[in-house]
Enzyme design. Structure first.
Site, PDB file in Angstrom:
ATOM      1  N   ARG A  55     -14.773  21.167   4.582  1.00 23.21           N
ATOM      2  CA  ARG A  55     -14.248  20.442   5.373  1.00 23.21           C
ATOM      3  C   ARG A  55     -14.795  18.938   5.748  1.00 23.21           C
ATOM      4  O   ARG A  55     -14.306  17.783   5.744  1.00 23.21           O
ATOM      5  CB  ARG A  55     -13.566  20.927   6.537  1.00 23.21           C
ATOM      6  CG  ARG A  55     -12.785  20.003   7.301  1.00 23.21           C
ATOM      7  CD  ARG A  55     -11.717  20.923   8.471  1.00 23.21           C
ATOM      8  NE  ARG A  55     -12.423  22.154   8.922  1.00 23.21           N
ATOM      9  CZ  ARG A  55     -13.288  22.670   9.590  1.00 23.21           C
ATOM     10  NH1 ARG A  55     -14.173  21.433  10.225  1.00 23.21           N
ATOM     11  NH2 ARG A  55     -13.640  23.770   9.878  1.00 23.21           N
ATOM     12  N   TYR A 108       6.965   1.109   6.430  1.00 23.49           N
ATOM     13  CA  TYR A 108       7.171   2.095   5.404  1.00 23.49           C
ATOM     14  C   TYR A 108       7.917   3.119   6.259  1.00 23.49           C
ATOM     15  O   TYR A 108       7.214   3.354   7.411  1.00 23.49           O
ATOM     16  CB  TYR A 108       5.898   2.721   4.510  1.00 23.49           C
ATOM     17  CG  TYR A 108       6.186   4.000   4.172  1.00 23.49           C
ATOM     18  CD1 TYR A 108       7.093   4.121   3.072  1.00 23.49           C
ATOM     19  CD2 TYR A 108       5.385   5.014   4.755  1.00 23.49           C
ATOM     20  CE1 TYR A 108       7.445   5.432   2.769  1.00 23.49           C
ATOM     21  CE2 TYR A 108       5.764   6.362   4.058  1.00 23.49           C
ATOM     22  CZ  TYR A 108       6.545   6.448   3.283  1.00 23.49           C
ATOM     23  OH  TYR A 108       6.678   7.810   2.786  1.00 23.49           O
ATOM     24  N   ASP A 181      -2.415  -1.856   6.242  1.00 19.54           N
ATOM     25  CA  ASP A 181      -2.070  -0.937   5.114  1.00 19.54           C
ATOM     26  C   ASP A 181      -2.010  -1.733   3.863  1.00 19.54           C
ATOM     27  O   ASP A 181      -1.165  -2.800   3.640  1.00 19.54           O
ATOM     28  CB  ASP A 181      -0.771  -0.463   5.442  1.00 19.54           C
ATOM     29  CG  ASP A 181      -0.301   0.626   4.466  1.00 19.54           C
ATOM     30  OD1 ASP A 181      -0.663   0.621   3.263  1.00 19.54           O
ATOM     31  OD2 ASP A 181       0.553   1.615   4.850  1.00 19.54           O
ATOM     32  N   LYS A 206      -0.529   5.816  -4.701  1.00 21.56           N
ATOM     33  CA  LYS A 206       0.000   4.750  -5.244  1.00 21.56           C
ATOM     34  C   LYS A 206      -0.891   4.092  -6.353  1.00 21.56           C
ATOM     35  O   LYS A 206      -1.281   4.880  -7.284  1.00 21.56           O
ATOM     36  CB  LYS A 206       0.703   3.691  -4.225  1.00 21.56           C
ATOM     37  CG  LYS A 206       1.408   4.587  -3.172  1.00 21.56           C
ATOM     38  CD  LYS A 206       2.597   5.046  -3.472  1.00 21.56           C
ATOM     39  CE  LYS A 206       3.533   6.064  -2.712  1.00 21.56           C
ATOM     40  NZ  LYS A 206       3.139   6.209  -1.426  1.00 21.56           N
TER      41      LYS A 206
HETATM   42  N1  PLP Z   1       1.869   3.371   3.403  1.00 24.05           N
HETATM   43  C1  PLP Z   1       2.821   2.841   2.307  1.00 24.05           C
HETATM   44  C2  PLP Z   1       2.818   1.361   2.498  1.00 24.05           C
HETATM   45  C3  PLP Z   1       3.539   3.636   1.575  1.00 24.05           C
HETATM   46  O1  PLP Z   1       4.480   3.227   0.810  1.00 24.05           O
HETATM   47  C4  PLP Z   1       3.315   4.944   1.935  1.00 24.05           C
HETATM   48  C5  PLP Z   1       4.073   5.923   1.046  1.00 24.05           C
HETATM   49  O2  PLP Z   1       4.926   5.843   0.238  1.00 24.05           O
HETATM   50  C6  PLP Z   1       2.525   5.620   2.857  1.00 24.05           C
HETATM   51  C7  PLP Z   1       1.944   4.536   3.460  1.00 24.05           C
HETATM   52  C8  PLP Z   1       2.320   7.002   2.910  1.00 24.05           C
HETATM   53  O3  PLP Z   1       1.526   7.635   2.156  1.00 24.05           O
HETATM   54  P1  PLP Z   1       1.629   9.396   1.660  1.00 24.05           P
HETATM   55  O4  PLP Z   1       2.952   9.163   0.834  1.00 24.05           O
HETATM   56  O5  PLP Z   1       0.476   9.287   0.460  1.00 24.05           O
HETATM   57  O6  PLP Z   1       1.380  10.066   2.744  1.00 24.05           O
END
Ligand code: PLP
Length: 386
Positions: A55, A108, A181, A206
């Site tokens: 961890r 998101y 992000d 992604k």
């Molecule tokens: N940030 C963005 C722009 C996203 O599109 C997503 C998920 O689609 C996330 C964060 C969250 O990531 P995760 O689905 O890996 O938890």
């Protein structure tokens, strides 16, 4: 290749070599999947290579964390079990109950839900603001309590663009951190830390992973003290990336540059096709000169990415039909994989913001343009649009 040398190299060289040197014992060119929870100690407290429990740290995860830090040109990287796990750890590490965060007004949906239903209960207030409007973001700041100015750029799914350099100034004037992000752009197209951001967030699920076979998240920071704080919270909260997931993301990152160039090539072809289509009322892509964020995007991004959204002249009914009729574009959530995906944000990824200020248009379709043959993608959309 030595890490010192790798870290000073070009993007693609870093993508392949940073974070890991061939194993001194076996010469393994690729880091093994260290499927171990614990490590033999040479006497009490005598750790070999600093590892005591997975961890806290695991060598496969260390390789990924070093690699993504080098790609974002940051001081340290941290890998998590998902993008949202990374976000939660960041928030708890940098904020206290009673603090406040500014978030995108088209964040998101899962990020909005995290702030609105989880962090708020814990005591963190939030205000939505449009990332494309620097003055609106400044106005949303609560002097003395705003700890985070949080942006996505491009945003999901409306592809709005935030001016990272200007927003870093706004956040820093208020004593807050600018969090970017960078999931939609990936470190190949945009490096927010170099533009003044304090923290980069990724859903590595992604483009970083790139093959739709892993869920993961990452944080990268440039400040040493913030890195130490996150080291503590990553271990204390425990939402870490496992060794196999770390290995998959690391493998994906090695080809990020070539994949992103193909994603962008294909997206540009599709944007040109949709722009001329009579059944499409609007194409949303930051590469279009009439996109309101085009100039900022051209300044801070290498290219404009593989995400394309469009609105259907026939309204929601047509948008749903296009999503259901396409065949090469697979109907599904998520994005950033080699395969093309299509979705209806209003009913799918962004259903959690329905009925709020963040609700997205019902006639909107979002494409994650993959790296298949562009002609096949265009023929598929042509068929689906009828
Ligand atoms: N940030 C963005 C722009 C996203 O599109 C997503 C998920 O689609 C996330 C964060 C969250 O990531 P995760 O689905 O890996 O938890």
């Amino acid at each position: 290749m030595s890490q010192k040398h790798a870290n000073k190299s070009g993007f693609e060289t870093r993508a392949i070599h940073a974070g890991y040197e061939p194993d001194p014992m076996t010469g393994a060119v690729i880091p093994p999947i260290y499927a171990t929870s614990t490590y033999k100690q040479d006497g009490v407290g005598g750790l070999r290579g600093g590892y005591e429990y997975s961890r806290s740290a695991n060598p496969t995860r260390t390789a990924l964390e070093g690699n993504i830090a080098a790609l974002e040109e940051g001081e340290r990287g941290f890998a998590f079990a998902s993008g949202l796990a990374a976000e939660d750890t960041l928030v708890r590490s940098t904020c206290r109950p009673g603090d406040h965060a500014v978030i995108p007004d088209d964040a998101y949906g899962g990020t909005f839900r995290l702030f609105d239903k989880v962090e708020k209960v814990w005591g963190l207030e939030h205000s939505p603001a449009p990332v494309s409007d620097v003055d609106a973001v400044r106005a949303a700041i609560r002097p003395g309590t705003t700890r985070l100015v949080w942006i996505e750029t491009p945003t999901n799914p409306l592809l709005n663009i935030g001016d990272i350099e200007a927003l870093a100034g706004v956040a820093h004037d208020a004593g807050a951190l600018l969090v970017v992000d960078n999931t939609f752009a990936s470190p190949y197209l945009q490096q927010p830390l170099a533009l003044g951001a304090d923290v980069v967030v990724h859903s590595t699920t992604k483009y970083c992973g790139g093959h739709s076979d892993v869920v993961g998240g990452a944080l990268v920071v440039r400040d040493h003290d913030l890195a130490e704080q996150l080291t503590f919270h990553q271990n204390a909260m425990g939402a870490v990336a496992g060794p196999f997931d770390s290995w998959l993301v690391l493998r994906g990152l090695k080809t990020l540059g070539v994949r992103m160039d193909r994603h962008c090539d294909n997206a540009e072809r599709i944007v040109a096709f949709l722009s001329d289509h009579p059944k499409v009322s609007e194409v949303i892509y930051p590469g279009l000169p009439d996109h309101p964020g085009h100039d900022v995007a051209a300044r801070q991004m290498k290219r404009f990415g593989g995400m394309v959204s469009f609105r259907c002249a026939g309204g929601e009914e047509q948008a749903l039909a296009v999503c259901e009729r396409s065949e090469v574009f697979t109907l599904g959530e998520s994005l950033g994989g080699v395969e093309s995906l299509i979705e209806h944000p209003g009913r799918m990824t962004h259903a959690s913001v329905a009925g709020t200020d963040l609700e997205v248009p019902a006639d909107l379709v979002r494409l994650s343009v993959g790296i298949e043959t562009a002609d096949d993608l265009i023929a598929d959309l042509d068929r689906a649009l009828g």
